[in-house]
Design an enzyme around this catalytic site. Structure first.
Site, PDB file in Angstrom:
ATOM      1  N   HIS A  94      65.119  85.809  98.594  1.00 49.13           N
ATOM      2  CA  HIS A  94      66.260  85.774  98.361  1.00 49.13           C
ATOM      3  C   HIS A  94      67.128  85.055  99.282  1.00 49.13           C
ATOM      4  O   HIS A  94      67.179  84.998 100.463  1.00 49.13           O
ATOM      5  CB  HIS A  94      66.764  87.130  98.582  1.00 49.13           C
ATOM      6  CG  HIS A  94      66.300  88.352  97.538  1.00 49.13           C
ATOM      7  ND1 HIS A  94      65.364  87.867  96.472  1.00 49.13           N
ATOM      8  CD2 HIS A  94      66.335  89.635  97.380  1.00 49.13           C
ATOM      9  CE1 HIS A  94      65.205  88.949  95.788  1.00 49.13           C
ATOM     10  NE2 HIS A  94      65.508  89.927  96.269  1.00 49.13           N
ATOM     11  N   CYS A 101      66.975  94.834  99.495  1.00 50.58           N
ATOM     12  CA  CYS A 101      66.407  93.396  99.991  1.00 50.58           C
ATOM     13  C   CYS A 101      67.707  92.362 100.162  1.00 50.58           C
ATOM     14  O   CYS A 101      67.436  91.429 100.811  1.00 50.58           O
ATOM     15  CB  CYS A 101      65.542  93.049  99.094  1.00 50.58           C
ATOM     16  SG  CYS A 101      65.612  93.305  97.260  1.00 50.58           S
TER      17      CYS A 101
END
Ligand code: NAP
Length: 362
Positions: free
Chosen positions: A253, A158
């Site tokens: 993120h 990710c």
């Protein structure tokens, strides 16, 4: 159109719960099977997950009463499954590799979020907007391993989803990138449930995530590679140095990116225009989970921010901002993506849609 019947392995975890949420109204896929560890097996999905349900919706009625299967109980796999998403965690990577290949051997395509198979050369690691042509390694995998209809395809880590599409778009436009320095600020949901203890996370930043810097630096070489006779041939032409940190954010993120071009350097206006206009096969095919614009540039000086921007276009768009000249490299900017959606369940759903359109999933 009759929906394809599908399963979720690891359905009770953070990524598994995201699949349950994101697929509740999917036009092509319907969850009929949920599987997890022996701890959850035999319970209804609601019983197994209720103490750790993290989604902002109630558990959908359509899955509440499904009986959770043990992932390793291969005899109980429903015969009408088209494919499974895998979001399992197990004590060793070898156990995961074995389990996922066993499903493939049984004729079931597996789209995995786990890192176990990311370096298996004949397993494609797909970001829909970048390397959809890597699906062409699937027939090589099937022939080599004697799989009939089954195969394993994976999604990358990710952390790199926040920046790699922006770099790929620039390269596609003719601006070859030579070096990247990446600093990530990663959300706690990236560690699964229950994840990092709250006393380690509140009022704090943890400057280490095991294995994450290696993944952030190395996985792009496979994603940017090409299909060879025996599998993917990696492209190591970009030098990447990554620092990965865990911050007290629930989802999303962030990546701070410094970029150096090999020879030609675009102007700021050119870069913004390349990002704004970038489209790829998922957009051309108008796939249900494709963001309309994979990269959204935000002009406000204080964006992107996880809380405000992670849900852009169903959580599938990468938001970018603060593009400016760098005093050491050529440019620097900040980019952000939703780790459990774009970086996990949503990214895999998009891959499944591509695989269906290309005839690998029936
Ligand atoms: P998680 O919350 O810890 O969930 C793990 C899942 O695996 C649960 O369903 C659990 O079932 C199951 N499981 C545990 N032990 C098992 C066993 N021995 N046999 C079969 N199933 C077992 O983890 P997660 O965050 O959802 O992550 C799942 C995978 O996705 C991991 O490989 C992770 O690296 C990857 N990933 C995560 C993210 C993210 O942002 N979280 C992003 C990209 C990729 P029980 O509930 O029964 O224990």
């Amino acid at each position: 159109m009759e929906k394809l019947k599908i399963g979720v392995l690891g359905a009770t975890g953070i990524v598994g719960q995201n699949y349950i949420k994101l697929l509740q109204d999917h036009p092509w896929f319907q969850i009929i099977d949920v599987a997890a560890s022996p701890r959850s097996a035999g319970k209804t999905y609601e019983e197994a997950v209720k103490a750790k349900w993290q989604m902002t919706i109630d558990i959908p009625e359509s899955v509440k009463d499904l009986i959770v299967r043990d992932v390793m109980d291969f005899d109980s796999i429903p015969s009408d499954l088209s494919f499974v998403f895998s979001a399992i965690v197990m004590p060793t990577k070898d156990q995961i590799k074995e389990a996922e290949f066993k499903y493939a051997e049984k004729g079931i395509p597996v789209l995995s979020n786990n890192s176990a198979h990311r370096w298996t050369p004949d397993v494609p690691m797909i970001i829909g907007e970048i390397n959809h042509d890597h699906v062409n390694v699937i027939p090589i995998q099937q022939k080599k391993r004697g799989f009939k209809n089954g195969f394993v395809a994976v999604k990358p880590n990710c952390s790199l989803q926040s920046y790699l599409t922006t770099i790929y778009a620039l390269e596609q436009a003719g601006y070859k990138v030579e070096k990247l320095i990446i600093t990530t600020l990663q959300a706690v949901s990236g560690a699964g449930y229950p994840g990092v203890p709250s006393l380690d996370m509140i009022d704090n930043i943890v400057p280490y995530i095991g294995g994450e810097e290696e993944k952030t630096e190395k996985e792009p070489t496979k994603i940017l590679g090409k299909v060879g006779e025996d599998g993917i041939i990696n492209d190591e032409s970009i030098q990447i140095s990554a620092t990965c940190t865990r911050v007290p954010v629930i989802d999303g993120h962030t990546a701070c990116v410094n970029v150096k071009f090999k020879d030609k350097v675009p102007t700021e206006e050119e870069i913004k225009s390349i990002w704004e206009n970038f489209r790829a096969l998922p957009q051309e095919l108008n796939l249900p989970y494709a963001p309309k614009k994979p990269i959204i540039y935000l002009n406000n000086i204080d964006r992107p921010q996880p809380k405000k921007d992670r849900d852009a276009d169903k959580g599938m768009a990468v938001t970018v901002g603060r593009l400016r000249k760098d005093t050491v490299f050529d440019y620097k900017f900040i980019s952000l993506s939703h780790n459990t959606v774009r970086g996990a369940a949503g990214g895999s759903i998009l891959t499944a849609e591509l695989l269906k359109e290309k005839g690998f999933i029936k």
